[in-house]
Write a protein that holds these residues in place. Structure first.
Motif, short mmCIF file in Angstrom:
data_model
loop_
_atom_site.label_atom_id
_atom_site.label_comp_id
_atom_site.label_asym_id
_atom_site.label_seq_id
_atom_site.Cartn_x
_atom_site.Cartn_y
_atom_site.Cartn_z
N ASN A 1 -3.25 5.73 5.09
CA ASN A 1 -3.10 4.32 4.70
C ASN A 1 -2.35 3.52 5.75
OD1 ASN A 1 -4.37 3.58 2.13
ND2 ASN A 1 -3.25 5.35 1.40
N TYR B 1 -10.08 3.30 -0.05
CA TYR B 1 -9.87 2.12 0.79
C TYR B 1 -11.13 1.26 0.84
CZ TYR B 1 -8.85 -0.60 5.01
OH TYR B 1 -8.66 -1.61 5.91
N GLY C 1 -11.80 -0.57 -2.40
CA GLY C 1 -10.75 -1.50 -2.80
C GLY C 1 -9.96 -1.07 -4.02
N LEU C 2 -9.81 0.23 -4.22
CA LEU C 2 -9.00 0.71 -5.34
C LEU C 2 -7.53 0.38 -5.09
CD1 LEU C 2 -10.89 3.93 -5.80
CD2 LEU C 2 -9.80 2.91 -7.76
N ASP C 3 -6.81 0.10 -6.15
CA ASP C 3 -5.37 -0.11 -6.05
C ASP C 3 -4.74 1.11 -5.38
OD1 ASP C 3 -2.78 -1.38 -6.78
OD2 ASP C 3 -2.62 0.39 -8.08
N ARG C 4 -3.82 0.88 -4.46
CA ARG C 4 -3.27 1.97 -3.66
C ARG C 4 -2.55 3.02 -4.51
NH1 ARG C 4 -1.25 0.54 2.17
NH2 ARG C 4 -3.41 -0.06 2.22
N LYS C 5 -1.82 2.58 -5.53
CA LYS C 5 -1.12 3.54 -6.39
C LYS C 5 -2.11 4.38 -7.18
CE LYS C 5 3.13 0.95 -6.97
NZ LYS C 5 3.99 0.19 -7.88
N LYS C 6 -3.14 3.74 -7.71
CA LYS C 6 -4.16 4.49 -8.45
C LYS C 6 -4.89 5.46 -7.52
CE LYS C 6 -5.21 1.27 -12.16
NZ LYS C 6 -6.24 0.44 -12.78
#
Length: 150
Positions: A52, A116, A119-124
């Motif tokens: 990331n 990435y 576009g998934l939420d980074r925490k999820k």
């Protein structure tokens, strides 16, 4: 034993095997079975924040170079093709199942790229990758221990 554990951790962090290679390496070289599982899992999990960081900082700079961009598009297409339907349809659960399969091309590298790209939420995405890595590690760990006893 320390050197073998360190080598197993490096295998677990590499894109050429991840924990699918690190765990058998550690177990076949006499590393404690529980230490092998824990440390190879943690080493494999460390890939997510590094990837990331790379996407956030270095990737934007390197995309200006033709050969890097060509290679990045190739890797992105492969990750999208492998995880695309599941991640797009099921989100968190699709990414987790994709990463959990202990077969080539479905580990944390591909899972991070897929999260990435979609576009998934980074925490999820992190938790989906972490749970998937844990399941994959457990499958490889049990399979290796079983094969060693036969």
């Amino acid at each position: 034993m320390f050197l073998d554990l360190l080598t197993a951790m490096l295998w677990s962090m590499s894109p050429f095997g991840e924990a699918k290679v690190g765990i058998p390496y550690a177990l076949l070289n006499g590393v404690n079975i529980y230490l092998a599982l824990i440390f190879t899992f943690l080493a494999n999990l460390l890939v997510f924040p590094f990837m990331n960081f790379f996407f956030d900082k270095a990737n934007r700079y390197f995309l200006k170079w033709y050969y890097y961009k060509k290679a990045a598009l190739f890797v992105g297409r492969r990750a999208k093709a492998g995880a695309g339907k599941n991640v797009k349809k099921y989100g968190f659960w699709g990414l987790m199942v994709f990463v959990a399969m202990p077969v080539p091309g479905t580990g944390v590298y591909a899972g991070t790229i897929a999260g990435y790209l979609f576009g998934l939420d980074r925490k999820k995405a992190f938790f989906a990758n972490a749970i998937g890595i844990l399941i994959s590690c457990l499958i490889v760990w049990v399979a290796t221990l079983t094969a060693m006893r036969i």
